[in-house]
Design a protein around this motif. Structure first.
Motif, PDB file in Angstrom:
ATOM      1  N   ARG A  77       0.954  -1.226  -0.052  1.00 14.45           N
ATOM      2  CA  ARG A  77       0.145  -0.223   0.026  1.00 14.45           C
ATOM      3  C   ARG A  77       0.711   1.298   0.080  1.00 14.45           C
ATOM      4  NH1 ARG A  77      -3.796  -0.383   4.881  1.00 14.45           N
ATOM      5  NH2 ARG A  77      -1.962  -0.942   5.989  1.00 14.45           N
ATOM      6  N   VAL A  78       0.118   2.534  -0.362  1.00 11.86           N
ATOM      7  CA  VAL A  78       0.973   3.907  -0.675  1.00 11.86           C
ATOM      8  C   VAL A  78       0.249   4.445   0.664  1.00 11.86           C
ATOM      9  CG1 VAL A  78       1.087   5.621  -1.668  1.00 11.86           C
ATOM     10  CG2 VAL A  78       1.284   3.631  -2.740  1.00 11.86           C
ATOM     11  N   ALA A  79       1.230   5.377   1.548  1.00 12.23           N
ATOM     12  CA  ALA A  79       0.503   6.181   2.376  1.00 12.23           C
ATOM     13  C   ALA A  79       1.173   7.690   2.205  1.00 12.23           C
ATOM     14  CB  ALA A  79       1.177   5.947   4.028  1.00 12.23           C
ATOM     15  N   PRO A  98       1.368   1.730   9.489  1.00 16.15           N
ATOM     16  CA  PRO A  98       0.640   0.622   9.438  1.00 16.15           C
ATOM     17  C   PRO A  98       1.412  -0.558   8.846  1.00 16.15           C
ATOM     18  CG  PRO A  98      -0.744   2.614   8.827  1.00 16.15           C
ATOM     19  CD  PRO A  98       0.490   3.092   8.902  1.00 16.15           C
ATOM     20  N   ASP A  99       1.014  -1.856   8.974  1.00 15.14           N
ATOM     21  CA  ASP A  99       1.540  -2.778   8.350  1.00 15.14           C
ATOM     22  C   ASP A  99       1.306  -2.646   6.593  1.00 15.14           C
ATOM     23  OD1 ASP A  99       2.551  -3.837  10.437  1.00 15.14           O
ATOM     24  OD2 ASP A  99       0.859  -5.289  10.906  1.00 15.14           O
ATOM     25  N   GLY A 100       2.100  -3.153   5.902  1.00 14.79           N
ATOM     26  CA  GLY A 100       1.774  -3.189   4.519  1.00 14.79           C
ATOM     27  C   GLY A 100       2.217  -2.096   4.041  1.00 14.79           C
ATOM     28  N   ILE A 101       2.543  -1.087   4.570  1.00 10.58           N
ATOM     29  CA  ILE A 101       3.002   0.161   3.684  1.00 10.58           C
ATOM     30  C   ILE A 101       4.387   0.007   2.906  1.00 10.58           C
ATOM     31  CG2 ILE A 101       3.626   2.713   3.757  1.00 10.58           C
ATOM     32  CD1 ILE A 101       0.573   1.869   4.357  1.00 10.58           C
ATOM     33  N   ASP A 102       4.570   0.089   1.638  1.00  8.32           N
ATOM     34  CA  ASP A 102       5.866  -0.099   0.872  1.00  8.32           C
ATOM     35  C   ASP A 102       6.069   1.108   0.411  1.00  8.32           C
ATOM     36  OD1 ASP A 102       5.970  -2.609   0.986  1.00  8.32           O
ATOM     37  OD2 ASP A 102       4.888  -3.290  -0.470  1.00  8.32           O
ATOM     38  N   LEU A 103       5.292   2.280   0.459  1.00  7.33           N
ATOM     39  CA  LEU A 103       5.557   3.645  -0.388  1.00  7.33           C
ATOM     40  C   LEU A 103       4.967   4.784   0.591  1.00  7.33           C
ATOM     41  CD1 LEU A 103       6.771   5.582  -2.285  1.00  7.33           C
ATOM     42  CD2 LEU A 103       4.801   5.299  -3.596  1.00  7.33           C
ATOM     43  N   VAL A 104       5.641   5.580   1.155  1.00  6.05           N
ATOM     44  CA  VAL A 104       5.413   6.787   1.600  1.00  6.05           C
ATOM     45  C   VAL A 104       5.539   8.131   1.059  1.00  6.05           C
ATOM     46  CG1 VAL A 104       5.115   8.172   3.898  1.00  6.05           C
ATOM     47  CG2 VAL A 104       5.660   5.597   4.160  1.00  6.05           C
ATOM     48  N   ILE A 105       4.636   8.704   0.698  1.00  3.19           N
ATOM     49  CA  ILE A 105       4.876  10.034   0.202  1.00  3.19           C
ATOM     50  C   ILE A 105       4.690  11.238   1.078  1.00  3.19           C
ATOM     51  CG2 ILE A 105       3.732  11.665  -1.450  1.00  3.19           C
ATOM     52  CD1 ILE A 105       2.343   9.127  -2.963  1.00  3.19           C
ATOM     53  N   LEU A 106       5.687  11.847   1.251  1.00  2.45           N
ATOM     54  CA  LEU A 106       6.044  12.824   2.214  1.00  2.45           C
ATOM     55  C   LEU A 106       5.753  14.340   1.619  1.00  2.45           C
ATOM     56  CD1 LEU A 106       9.197  11.323   3.659  1.00  2.45           C
ATOM     57  CD2 LEU A 106       6.860  11.196   4.838  1.00  2.45           C
ATOM     58  N   THR A 160      -4.638  15.217   2.072  1.00  2.00           N
ATOM     59  CA  THR A 160      -6.104  14.615   2.006  1.00  2.00           C
ATOM     60  C   THR A 160      -6.646  14.005   0.666  1.00  2.00           C
ATOM     61  OG1 THR A 160      -7.010  16.725   2.039  1.00  2.00           O
ATOM     62  CG2 THR A 160      -6.791  15.571   4.253  1.00  2.00           C
ATOM     63  N   GLY A 161      -6.070  14.788  -0.324  1.00  2.00           N
ATOM     64  CA  GLY A 161      -6.744  14.498  -1.970  1.00  2.00           C
ATOM     65  C   GLY A 161      -5.989  13.319  -2.238  1.00  2.00           C
ATOM     66  N   LEU A 162      -4.895  12.778  -1.720  1.00  2.00           N
ATOM     67  CA  LEU A 162      -4.364  11.604  -2.059  1.00  2.00           C
ATOM     68  C   LEU A 162      -5.259  10.203  -1.739  1.00  2.00           C
ATOM     69  CD1 LEU A 162      -0.538  12.314  -1.458  1.00  2.00           C
ATOM     70  CD2 LEU A 162      -1.714  12.046  -3.750  1.00  2.00           C
ATOM     71  N   ALA A 163      -6.096  10.360  -0.838  1.00  2.00           N
ATOM     72  CA  ALA A 163      -7.035   9.405  -0.388  1.00  2.00           C
ATOM     73  C   ALA A 163      -7.810   8.876  -1.659  1.00  2.00           C
ATOM     74  CB  ALA A 163      -8.089   9.810   0.681  1.00  2.00           C
ATOM     75  N   LEU A 164      -8.223   9.921  -2.624  1.00  2.00           N
ATOM     76  CA  LEU A 164      -9.087   9.522  -3.768  1.00  2.00           C
ATOM     77  C   LEU A 164      -8.234   8.564  -4.834  1.00  2.00           C
ATOM     78  CD1 LEU A 164     -10.371  13.207  -4.547  1.00  2.00           C
ATOM     79  CD2 LEU A 164     -11.650  11.407  -3.581  1.00  2.00           C
ATOM     80  N   ALA A 165      -6.881   8.595  -4.548  1.00  2.00           N
ATOM     81  CA  ALA A 165      -6.178   7.933  -5.373  1.00  2.00           C
ATOM     82  C   ALA A 165      -6.000   6.441  -4.760  1.00  2.00           C
ATOM     83  CB  ALA A 165      -4.760   8.378  -5.644  1.00  2.00           C
ATOM     84  N   GLY A 166      -6.515   6.354  -3.458  1.00  2.00           N
ATOM     85  CA  GLY A 166      -6.378   4.921  -2.657  1.00  2.00           C
ATOM     86  C   GLY A 166      -5.152   5.274  -1.585  1.00  2.00           C
ATOM     87  N   ALA A 167      -4.582   6.106  -1.450  1.00  2.00           N
ATOM     88  CA  ALA A 167      -3.305   6.228  -0.359  1.00  2.00           C
ATOM     89  C   ALA A 167      -4.275   6.228   0.890  1.00  2.00           C
ATOM     90  CB  ALA A 167      -2.470   7.647  -0.656  1.00  2.00           C
ATOM     91  N   VAL A 168      -3.139   5.717   1.929  1.00  2.00           N
ATOM     92  CA  VAL A 168      -3.755   5.901   3.234  1.00  2.00           C
ATOM     93  C   VAL A 168      -3.218   6.918   3.839  1.00  2.00           C
ATOM     94  CG1 VAL A 168      -3.198   4.833   5.700  1.00  2.00           C
ATOM     95  CG2 VAL A 168      -3.414   3.316   3.673  1.00  2.00           C
ATOM     96  N   VAL A 169      -4.137   8.137   4.095  1.00  2.00           N
ATOM     97  CA  VAL A 169      -3.769   9.353   4.601  1.00  2.00           C
ATOM     98  C   VAL A 169      -3.457   9.623   6.059  1.00  2.00           C
ATOM     99  CG1 VAL A 169      -4.432  11.656   4.854  1.00  2.00           C
ATOM    100  CG2 VAL A 169      -5.006  10.350   2.667  1.00  2.00           C
TER     101      VAL A 169
END
Length: 75
Positions: free
Chosen positions: A3-5, A40-48, A14-23
């Motif tokens: 998953r992406v956060a 959270p478990d399963g996060i492979d990419l974090v957009i900062l 907040t807008g990245l939630a529309l693309a499925g990211a965990v905000v």
């Protein structure tokens, strides 16, 4: 597939939630560091956001492929 956060200030992530990211909202450096330590478990990419990256002192270019991978939004 992992998953992406998105981590950082509410107005930037907040807008990245529309693309499925965990905000993960963190409006100050202390909150950024606390959330980073308990991703959270399963996060492979974090957009900062730039501020979140600065709070963590991370250099995405020097990650060496470690998980989670990080990317920083443009300013």
């Amino acid at each position: 597939m992992g998953r992406v956060a998105a981590l950082g200030e509410r107005t930037r992530v907040t807008g990245l939630a529309l693309a499925g990211a965990v905000v993960l909202v963190a409006d100050d450096p202390g909150a950024v560091r606390r959330i980073w330590q308990s991703l959270p478990d399963g996060i492979d990419l974090v957009i900062l956001t730039p501020a979140a990256s600065e709070a963590l002192g991370l250099d995405p270019a020097a990650s060496g492929g470690r998980r989670p991978l990080t990317a920083v939004m443009p300013s």
